[in-house]
Design a protein around this motif. Structure first.
Motif, PDB file in Angstrom:
ATOM      1  N   GLY A 436       0.803  -1.242   0.278  1.00 22.46           N
ATOM      2  CA  GLY A 436      -0.449  -0.406   0.133  1.00 22.46           C
ATOM      3  C   GLY A 436       0.384   1.304  -0.091  1.00 22.46           C
ATOM      4  N   GLN A 439      -0.587   6.678   0.090  1.00 21.91           N
ATOM      5  CA  GLN A 439      -2.114   6.913   0.750  1.00 21.91           C
ATOM      6  C   GLN A 439      -1.439   8.021   1.436  1.00 21.91           C
ATOM      7  N   ARG A 442      -2.819   6.429   7.316  1.00 26.74           N
ATOM      8  CA  ARG A 442      -1.796   4.824   6.746  1.00 26.74           C
ATOM      9  C   ARG A 442      -2.937   3.854   6.598  1.00 26.74           C
ATOM     10  N   SER A 445      -3.651   2.629   3.465  1.00 29.64           N
ATOM     11  CA  SER A 445      -2.647   2.141   3.144  1.00 29.64           C
ATOM     12  C   SER A 445      -2.504   0.678   3.747  1.00 29.64           C
TER      13      SER A 445
END
Length: 528
Positions: A436, A439, A442, A445
């Motif tokens: 991930g 982004q 978090r 992600s």
């Protein structure tokens, strides 16, 4: 100003004597008088050419180990005099100053001396003084004087003389002057940068940047953007120093992504086969394996969809079997330290694939200065060369990771360092199973990485998501427990993160409640 200036007298003083004799002979054949100094004059005489020593012109011998030879009015007057200024002409006549129409100088090899690791005194002795002074003088007076600082321009000078009946045009001299000033600027930048390092000045009052054009690019990130690729002279193994064996010209995005891929795969050294597949500067799959082929297949399996049209970076010699597997799917670039002959033949069947050979891996622990432009300035920092070992890990949960979990945690951590923030990486058995990247949250992600793991399961034919039982790495701390809980939901059993949040205890408690093992690194890997 458009006047042509006949070339009658040239001053040649070069450190790099590549092509010198042929160039000087061509000038002499056109009736040009040659002035020279020291080793250059000696080389020309040994080649049978007639040369006047600068010492003869100035009336002063070379002195102080050659430090003082061209710093004289008869040299600089000959370079700086305006030929259409009556006062200048009168001064030349009064002081017996002869006009110099062409200056050919390449500088003491300071950059090469530094690159060889020479001591401080040796580096200082290789700082050219007379050369830059003459170059600046002649270039300022490009209305009348042509200045050559690069061996590669010798042929252009001869071509110009042929085209202009033994003269040089203003436009030609103007172009040479720009090249010359760029050279002295780069030279001074190299000296000032080296000296800042030598005296441990991390934030000098002024910083100078320089590069040498390697390639004019078709366009930048998008077709409406102009772009070019410059070399910084550090010779770090990678896309800048690689030999391209085949394929189309590299684009701006190719270069950027290939650099990201090779820097990532270098984290694993050369002992264990490793492969990184990059798309838009983020890894879509990274793995180690029992062989290079195994490493590639495992990296590819992480995200088969995103791997299409990606950049493939390998840490060992590309062999034919691995090349066959890679070329089954379209890739933009393959980069490796070496390529065997059989692999070259395999890749040659895919003419559009760029194949690059570097000869070595870059050192991920090297101290390198990086630069990024912002409006009105530059941001300067050291490259993220942070490295974590088992001894650096702090177990913060009731359950400690198993030996296998520790291996996966360290693997995931190496990859997370090269993923755009916010970064979450799931890994199992030396293979990424979900990434991930980039982004704003978090949590997002972590969710994206979990979704990618589920997609991997469907693509590869696994009964369940490979995130179950996986290690998860977070490039920065979890500010709340929610990101950790997403990893738990995905099936992760252990976590590696920097720690340092005001709510660390909340996150640790959440991990303990769910039986996770978690370690803190004390080091963050933001990547923007």
């Amino acid at each position: 100003m458009t006047r042509n200036v006949p070339l009658t007298r040239a001053l040649i003083s070069v450190s790099d004597k590549t092509g010198l004799i042929d160039f000087a002979r061509a000038l002499a054949a056109r009736g040009v008088e040659l002035l020279s100094t020291g080793g250059t004059a000696k080389a020309l005489r040994e080649a049978g050419l007639s040369v006047r020593d600068v010492a003869e012109v100035t009336g002063f011998p070379e002195m102080m180990d050659g430090r003082v030879k061209t710093l004289h009015p008869k040299v600089h007057g000959g370079l700086l005099a305006l030929r259409d200024n009556e006062e200048h002409l009168a001064a030349m006549a009064a002081h017996d100053i002869e006009a110099i129409d062409l200056l050919v100088v390449n500088l003491y090899p300071f950059e090469e001396t530094v690159a060889k690791g020479a001591d401080y005194e040796t580096c200082i002795e290789n700082i050219d003084i007379g050369g830059p002074a003459m170059i600046r003088a002649a270039s300022k007076n490009h209305a009348f004087v042509a200045t050559v600082v690069d061996v590669q321009d010798y042929a252009a000078v001869l071509k110009e003389l042929d085209a202009q009946d033994g003269a040089t045009s203003y436009e030609f001299r103007q172009n040479l002057a720009q090249i010359a000033y760029a050279r002295t600027a780069a030279y001074d930048a190299a000296v000032s940068t080296w000296m800042a390092g030598a005296i441990h000045e991390d934030t000098p009052r002024r910083r100078a940047f320089a590069g040498t054009l390697a390639q004019t690019l078709r366009y930048g990130e998008n077709p409406h953007q102009k772009a070019a690729f410059y070399l910084d002279g550090t010779n770090r193994p990678g896309v800048a120093t690689a030999q391209q064996l085949q394929g189309k010209e590299l684009s701006y995005n190719n270069i950027n992504d290939t650099d990201a891929a090779f820097e990532l795969v270098a984290e694993f050294g050369t002992e264990t086969p490793a492969c990184a597949i990059i798309k838009h500067a983020n890894p879509c799959g990274v793995a180690t394996g029992t062989s290079l082929l195994d490493a590639y297949k495992r990296a590819f399996d992480c995200d088969r969809t995103s791997a299409f049209g990606g950049i493939i970076a390998l840490n060992q010699t590309l062999d034919a079997e691995t090349a066959e597997a890679i070329t089954e799917v379209f890739s933009e670039v393959i980069i490796a330290p070496a390529v065997d002959e059989a692999a070259k033949e395999v890749v040659a069947k895919k003419k559009n694939v760029r194949l690059l050979v570097t000869g070595a891996l870059p050192d991920p622990k090297a101290e390198i200065t990086t630069y990024r432009q912002v409006a009105g300035g530059f941001l300067v920092q050291g490259k993220d060369n942070g490295d974590i070992t088992l001894d650096d890990l702090k177990v913060v949960t009731e359950r400690a990771p198993s030996d296998e979990e520790l291996k996966d945690l360290l693997f995931a951590w190496k990859v997370a360092k090269h993923v755009k923030s916010n970064a979450i990486v799931y890994a199992k058995a030396g293979q990424t199973v979900g990434v991930g990247a980039g982004q704003m949250s978090r949590v997002d992600s972590a969710m994206i990485a979990a979704k990618k793991a589920e997609r991997m399961a469907k693509a590869v034919g696994l009964a369940e998501s490979p995130a179950k039982g996986a290690a998860v790495a977070s490039d920065a701390f979890f500010p709340f427990a929610d990101g950790l809980l997403e990893a738990v939901e995905a099936g992760a059993t252990c976590v590696i993160q920097p720690g340092g949040s005001m709510r660390d205890q909340e996150v640790i408690d959440a991990a303990n409640e769910r039986g996770l093992a978690m370690v803190f690194t004390g080091m963050r890997h933001f990547r923007h």
